[in-house]
Design a protein around this motif. Structure first.
Motif, mmCIF file in Angstrom:
data_model
loop_
_atom_site.group_PDB
_atom_site.id
_atom_site.type_symbol
_atom_site.label_atom_id
_atom_site.label_comp_id
_atom_site.label_asym_id
_atom_site.label_seq_id
_atom_site.Cartn_x
_atom_site.Cartn_y
_atom_site.Cartn_z
ATOM 1 N N PHE A 77 45.889 51.874 42.184
ATOM 2 C CA PHE A 77 44.446 51.948 42.402
ATOM 3 C C PHE A 77 43.710 51.349 41.206
ATOM 4 C CE2 PHE A 77 45.525 55.981 40.352
ATOM 5 C CZ PHE A 77 44.524 56.145 39.401
ATOM 6 N N THR A 78 42.401 51.162 41.395
ATOM 7 C CA THR A 78 41.515 50.692 40.334
ATOM 8 C C THR A 78 40.447 51.748 40.089
ATOM 9 O OG1 THR A 78 41.850 48.403 41.043
ATOM 10 C CG2 THR A 78 39.970 48.833 39.616
ATOM 11 N N LEU A 79 40.136 51.957 38.817
ATOM 12 C CA LEU A 79 39.078 52.900 38.422
ATOM 13 C C LEU A 79 37.960 52.111 37.773
ATOM 14 C CD1 LEU A 79 39.573 56.365 36.760
ATOM 15 C CD2 LEU A 79 37.885 54.764 35.841
ATOM 16 N N VAL A 80 36.720 52.393 38.167
ATOM 17 C CA VAL A 80 35.568 51.639 37.681
ATOM 18 C C VAL A 80 34.630 52.555 36.915
ATOM 19 C CG1 VAL A 80 33.712 50.045 38.289
ATOM 20 C CG2 VAL A 80 35.767 50.173 39.724
ATOM 21 N N ASP A 81 34.329 52.164 35.688
ATOM 22 C CA ASP A 81 33.350 52.852 34.845
ATOM 23 C C ASP A 81 32.013 52.140 35.044
ATOM 24 O OD1 ASP A 81 31.930 54.166 32.882
ATOM 25 O OD2 ASP A 81 33.104 53.405 31.199
ATOM 26 N N MET A 82 31.069 52.831 35.716
ATOM 27 C CA MET A 82 29.777 52.225 36.028
ATOM 28 C C MET A 82 28.775 52.478 34.902
ATOM 29 S SD MET A 82 30.304 50.917 39.067
ATOM 30 C CE MET A 82 28.712 50.660 39.864
ATOM 31 N N PRO A 83 27.759 51.630 34.771
ATOM 32 C CA PRO A 83 26.711 51.894 33.777
ATOM 33 C C PRO A 83 26.002 53.216 34.078
ATOM 34 C CG PRO A 83 26.545 49.661 34.636
ATOM 35 C CD PRO A 83 27.518 50.382 35.508
ATOM 36 N N GLY A 84 25.516 53.867 33.021
ATOM 37 C CA GLY A 84 24.777 55.105 33.206
ATOM 38 C C GLY A 84 23.358 54.839 33.682
ATOM 39 N N TYR A 85 22.806 55.789 34.428
ATOM 40 C CA TYR A 85 21.415 55.652 34.861
ATOM 41 C C TYR A 85 20.522 56.566 34.024
ATOM 42 C CZ TYR A 85 22.915 59.647 37.798
ATOM 43 O OH TYR A 85 23.446 60.824 38.251
ATOM 44 N N GLY A 86 19.216 56.315 34.104
ATOM 45 C CA GLY A 86 18.284 57.100 33.302
ATOM 46 C C GLY A 86 18.010 56.397 31.991
ATOM 47 N N TYR A 87 18.124 57.130 30.901
ATOM 48 C CA TYR A 87 17.797 56.618 29.559
ATOM 49 C C TYR A 87 18.636 55.394 29.210
ATOM 50 C CZ TYR A 87 17.300 56.598 24.459
ATOM 51 O OH TYR A 87 17.074 56.246 23.143
ATOM 52 N N ARG A 88 17.961 54.305 28.839
ATOM 53 C CA ARG A 88 18.593 53.064 28.393
ATOM 54 C C ARG A 88 19.520 52.446 29.446
ATOM 55 N NH1 ARG A 88 20.875 52.834 22.450
ATOM 56 N NH2 ARG A 88 20.774 50.643 23.032
ATOM 57 N N ALA A 89 19.231 52.674 30.698
ATOM 58 C CA ALA A 89 20.018 52.031 31.754
ATOM 59 C C ALA A 89 19.739 50.526 31.748
ATOM 60 C CB ALA A 89 19.653 52.621 33.117
ATOM 61 N N PRO A 90 20.709 49.704 32.146
ATOM 62 C CA PRO A 90 20.459 48.264 32.227
ATOM 63 C C PRO A 90 19.298 47.961 33.173
ATOM 64 C CG PRO A 90 22.795 48.770 32.491
ATOM 65 C CD PRO A 90 22.072 50.073 32.526
ATOM 66 N N GLN A 91 18.535 46.910 32.870
ATOM 67 C CA GLN A 91 17.366 46.584 33.689
ATOM 68 C C GLN A 91 17.748 46.314 35.137
ATOM 69 O OE1 GLN A 91 15.293 43.346 31.780
ATOM 70 N NE2 GLN A 91 14.193 44.714 30.380
ATOM 71 N N ASP A 92 18.922 45.733 35.332
ATOM 72 C CA ASP A 92 19.359 45.389 36.689
ATOM 73 C C ASP A 92 20.279 46.468 37.263
ATOM 74 O OD1 ASP A 92 21.387 44.935 34.916
ATOM 75 O OD2 ASP A 92 21.953 42.969 35.688
ATOM 76 N N PHE A 93 20.160 47.712 36.769
ATOM 77 C CA PHE A 93 21.062 48.781 37.179
ATOM 78 C C PHE A 93 21.055 48.989 38.694
ATOM 79 C CE2 PHE A 93 21.607 53.208 38.451
ATOM 80 C CZ PHE A 93 22.874 53.479 37.961
ATOM 81 N N VAL A 94 19.867 49.126 39.275
ATOM 82 C CA VAL A 94 19.771 49.419 40.707
ATOM 83 C C VAL A 94 20.416 48.300 41.517
ATOM 84 C CG1 VAL A 94 18.197 49.764 42.642
ATOM 85 C CG2 VAL A 94 17.743 50.883 40.450
ATOM 86 N N GLU A 95 20.087 47.058 41.173
ATOM 87 C CA GLU A 95 20.687 45.917 41.881
ATOM 88 C C GLU A 95 22.200 45.947 41.802
ATOM 89 O OE1 GLU A 95 19.463 41.858 40.924
ATOM 90 O OE2 GLU A 95 17.408 42.590 40.929
ATOM 91 N N MET A 96 22.704 46.163 40.585
ATOM 92 C CA MET A 96 24.146 46.137 40.343
ATOM 93 C C MET A 96 24.859 47.234 41.126
ATOM 94 S SD MET A 96 26.117 46.745 36.684
ATOM 95 C CE MET A 96 24.767 45.983 35.806
#
Length: 283
Positions: free
Chosen positions: A154-173
């Motif tokens: 299997f593959t495990l994916v570490d996603m960006p955090g949401y909220g404080y200092r989230a990447p600008q394109d977080f929702v899109e990504m």
């Protein structure tokens, strides 16, 4: 389930490419040396918490996933790298066309910035110390989707955090990933066990529910919460899951990346949802 006490010598660690040894209690062989109450608390922290419920309270949601020792050991073996079983960081991506091919069953970990996501992933991979999972004291350190391949399983994916200092394109990504990644078997939504569900967590739940993504809630940092506060947060979130969600697994998972409470059980659940435990026997 009460695990039997282990006998004999502990297994060797090997040290890995980075020459580091796994921390105490990272392996079941170490946990099994503990006295019964403590080892049950390390492997099944939610079950231990259920002892403090009022008499007659419903405990069904505290023990839905309760694997036996053989399943826990099989899951641990998946998270331990070896000559014929490599565990590797594969790549990072900010767009889906940069993501690796969806060849294996996949799970992703998502949560608020500073919820302890990268620390938990590092704890899951602690038996393979050559696997580098960056952990920062600064919230919002993870800016990309980071893919880790666990052998051929299997593959495990570490996603960006949401909220404080989230990447600008977080929702899109994240929306693109959740909608397009057809090999995604389960999303692990991390919630701070000290503060409980926050407004941004509710937004994440709404997104997962809207897309019909199966997910499970994991309460982190349980070593920082008093027993009373943790039980309060657990009961409130259980009620929320029961009344307000459709796609969430009804049992919560409690973890401490520092003390390894719940890490062994979470490894087993990851192995289970990716189809790598043909049968999970209950006690």
């Amino acid at each position: 389930m009460l695990l039997p006490r282990a006998g004999g010598a502990a297994r060797g660690w090997g040290g890995g490419a980075a020459g580091r040894s796994p921390p105490p209690l990272a392996a079941l062989s170490q946990v099994l040396r503990l006295e019964r109450s403590r080892r049950t608390g390390v492997v099944f922290p939610l079950q231990k918490l259920a002892r403090y419920l009022a008499p007659g309270a419903d405990t069904a949601r505290f023990r839905l996933f309760q694997p036996g020792l053989a399943a826990l050991q099989r899951a641990e073996a998946l998270f331990r790298s070896g000559r014929d079983h490599a565990i590797d960081y594969v790549s990072s991506a900010v767009r889906m066309d940069h993501a690796p091919p969806p060849a294996l069953p996949e799970v992703c970990f998502i949560g608020r910035s500073n919820v302890g996501k990268s620390s938990l992933i590092r704890a899951l991979f602690s038996l393979s110390p050559e696997v580098e999972v960056r952990v920062s004291k600064t919230p919002g350190h993870t800016k990309k989707m980071n893919f880790f391949k666990v052998g051929k399983y299997f593959t495990l994916v570490d996603m960006p955090g949401y909220g404080y200092r989230a990447p600008q394109d977080f929702v899109e990504m994240v929306e693109a990933y959740l909608q397009e990644r057809h090999n995604l078997k389960r999303t692990f939504l991390l919630v701070d066990g000290v503060v409980g569900l926050q407004k941004t967590d509710h937004i994440a739940v709404e997104m997962l529910e809207e897309f019909g993504i199966p997910y499970v809630m994991v309460l982190t940092k349980i070593d920082r919460a008093s027993r009373g506060l943790l039980l309060k947060n657990v009961l409130e979130i259980q009620e929320f899951v029961k009344e307000k969600t459709q796609g969430c697994f009804p049992q919560l998972f409690l973890v401490s990346s520092l003390e390894f409470s719940g890490v062994h059980l979470l490894r087993c659940f990851v192995a289970h949802v990716t189809g790598n435990l043909p049968t999970v026997e209950a006690s």
